[in-house]
Write a protein that holds these residues in place. Structure first.
Motif, PDB file in Angstrom:
ATOM      1  N   ASP A 155       0.828  -1.208   0.000  1.00 19.21           N
ATOM      2  CA  ASP A 155       0.000   0.000   0.000  1.00 19.21           C
ATOM      3  C   ASP A 155       0.863   1.258   0.000  1.00 19.21           C
ATOM      4  O   ASP A 155       2.082   1.199  -0.146  1.00 19.21           O
ATOM      5  N   ILE A 164       1.843   3.307   2.306  1.00 21.38           N
ATOM      6  CA  ILE A 164       2.902   3.426   3.328  1.00 21.38           C
ATOM      7  C   ILE A 164       4.121   2.627   2.871  1.00 21.38           C
ATOM      8  O   ILE A 164       5.263   3.051   3.029  1.00 21.38           O
ATOM      9  N   ASP A 165       3.860   1.470   2.251  1.00 19.51           N
ATOM     10  CA  ASP A 165       4.965   0.656   1.726  1.00 19.51           C
ATOM     11  C   ASP A 165       5.726   1.421   0.642  1.00 19.51           C
ATOM     12  O   ASP A 165       6.948   1.308   0.535  1.00 19.51           O
ATOM     13  N   LEU A 225       6.272   4.553   0.494  1.00 23.07           N
ATOM     14  CA  LEU A 225       7.197   5.471   1.175  1.00 23.07           C
ATOM     15  C   LEU A 225       8.424   4.707   1.690  1.00 23.07           C
ATOM     16  O   LEU A 225       9.548   5.192   1.616  1.00 23.07           O
ATOM     17  N   GLU A 226       8.177   3.503   2.198  1.00 24.52           N
ATOM     18  CA  GLU A 226       9.293   2.675   2.684  1.00 24.52           C
ATOM     19  C   GLU A 226      10.241   2.333   1.525  1.00 24.52           C
ATOM     20  O   GLU A 226      11.457   2.323   1.691  1.00 24.52           O
ATOM     21  N   VAL A 235      12.545   5.203   0.598  1.00 24.56           N
ATOM     22  CA  VAL A 235      13.676   5.301   1.541  1.00 24.56           C
ATOM     23  C   VAL A 235      14.699   4.199   1.238  1.00 24.56           C
ATOM     24  O   VAL A 235      15.910   4.440   1.263  1.00 24.56           O
TER      25      VAL A 235
END
Lengths: 88, 350
Positions: free
Chosen positions: A43, A45-46, A48-49, A52
């Motif tokens: 999703d 949030i992933d 964004l991970e 990074v």
């Protein structure tokens, strides 16, 4: 047919660890499987991970997050993008 | 407020509690029992959750399930220290990565209101959502807010209230540094006879589905709850008598009192004084030697009291005196921590 490289395996292992994909192994992720939506089911949030992860592990700073949609489509796409842009 | 459903996760299981099989531990920090979280939470959600969120969400869902409610009108959570595991993870990331490459997950999951938020997300509940962080009266603060919700909003029919706290590998042992935990060899079953300072700690979650109107699923009532930041030992008896009086009770009317004795010689005298005076002829129960002491352990004691009323059964290993009670109807819970944050909660059977 895309070639399975160490980078593909490394990426899968990093994704499993970084995104806490418990009970999943490298062999469970197909190179051309969609990472988001119906595939692996990642999703926002992933995403964004993963941004990074690209910067930390490969020195790639993604200035336009919209590009993520294309880059993170599958392990194959990610590996191609990393090979072409990595600084470390 | 009527209890229509409840559930608890702690260092001891409900089965062991009522079968007389409570286990002792040999260390001053011990975890909650293992729960099959996958039965209740989707794997893709579960992977990001620390133990507080997992315990809170599962206890909340079990409480709702027992009450036959899918979505409550409000969610109110008490937590003394919130999601410590993800707070540690985020802080470690800051140090390890020299303040760069910080990933969002640990930060998002580290706030105190994450448990309440995740419960709401899972249930798709868009109603009032509040988290109270008031040390050892965090759960009681949530209970009082639930009472206010019913009093002020006529549309509020059922409220999910709970307390949750988790252990964390670095910050929980900090309690060794200021003497909050016992030093040396420990047998938790024996700490109430201890002559030293400090206590033992653990983690857990207990949730309740409450309604203002009695329903066919109601099995106990939380009649009243009060918090006192400080009470002098001389005034304690008087305050408890006054609290009982405003609920039309005298100390001798109580069938049992659940006390927060935690083996800390420096502060257990608050309980001993009551045990020797107004509660001398009342069944006294202690539980912290079995499940540890933590900020929201009173949510566990509330679950324990309500379970006793529901089952009409007293767990024998919790008895601090030898009185027998056949049909408990009124139970008072009294708690304090380090001589502060005193709370009184009155439970009644229906």
């Amino acid at each position: 047919m895309p070639i399975m490289t160490d980078l593909h395996t490394e990426l899968k292992a990093s994704i499993i660890e970084q995104l806490n994909l418990e009970d999943m192994e490298v062999s469970d992720i197909e190179n051309d499987e969609p990472l988001f939506g119906d595939g692996l089911g990642l999703d926002s949030i992933d995403a964004l991970e993963l941004i990074v992860l690209l910067e930390k592990d490969y020195g790639i700073k993604l200035t336009d997050p919209k590009k993520g949609r294309e880059i993170f489509e599958s392990i194959n796409k990610m590996a191609d993008f990393i090979e072409a842009n990595r600084t470390k | 407020m009527y209890i229509n459903g409840m559930a608890s996760i702690a260092a001891q299981t409900e089965e062991d509690l009522f079968a007389g099989n409570l286990k002792s531990f040999q260390q001053n920090i011990f975890p909650a029992t293992i729960v099959n979280y996958k039965e209740y939470i989707k794997p893709m959600m579960l992977r990001r959750m620390s133990k507080a969120i997992k315990m809170g969400l599962v206890a909340a869902k079990q409480a709702l399930n027992e009450a036959g409610v899918e979505v409550p009108d409000s969610i109110i959570v008490g937590t003394g220290e919130g999601c410590k595991q993800d707070t540690e993870k985020f802080l470690e990331n800051i140090l390890d990565e020299n303040e760069s490459f910080l990933t969002p997950t640990a930060f998002i999951q580290s706030t105190h209101n994450t448990v309440g938020g995740q419960i709401a997300l899972d249930l798709k509940c868009t109603g009032y959502n509040m988290t109270y962080t008031q040390n050892s009266v965090s759960f009681e603060s949530a209970l009082i807010d639930a009472k206010l919700q019913f009093a002020e909003d006529p549309d509020t029919r059922c409220v999910l209230v709970g307390g949750v706290d988790e252990l964390a590998k670095t910050s929980t042992p900090f309690y060794n540094l200021d003497g909050q935990l016992k030093a040396g060899e420990i047998n938790t079953a024996e700490i109430l006879q201890s002559e030293s300072g400090g206590t033992i700690t653990s983690e857990g979650a207990a949730f309740f589905l409450l309604s203002e109107i009695r329903t066919q699923d109601s099995f106990a009532e939380i009649s009243d709850c009060m918090i006192y930041r400080e009470i002098s030992e001389e005034k304690l008896e008087e305050e408890i008598s006054w609290f009982l009086k405003k609920n039309d009770l005298k100390p001798e009317d109580l069938d049992a009192v659940i006390l927060g004795n935690n083996g800390d010689k420096r502060f257990d005298h608050y309980y001993h004084q009551l045990q020797d005076t107004i509660f001398k002829n009342t069944l006294q129960l202690g539980y912290k030697n079995w499940v540890g002491d933590y900020n929201t352990v009173t949510a566990y004691s509330c679950w324990l009291g309500a379970e006793i009323l529901k089952r009409n059964e007293i767990p024998q290993q919790l008895k601090l005196n030898n009185l027998e009670v056949k049909q408990p109807k009124s139970i008072l819970i009294y708690n304090q921590y380090l001589g502060k944050n005193h709370s009184l909660t009155l439970l009644r059977s229906l």
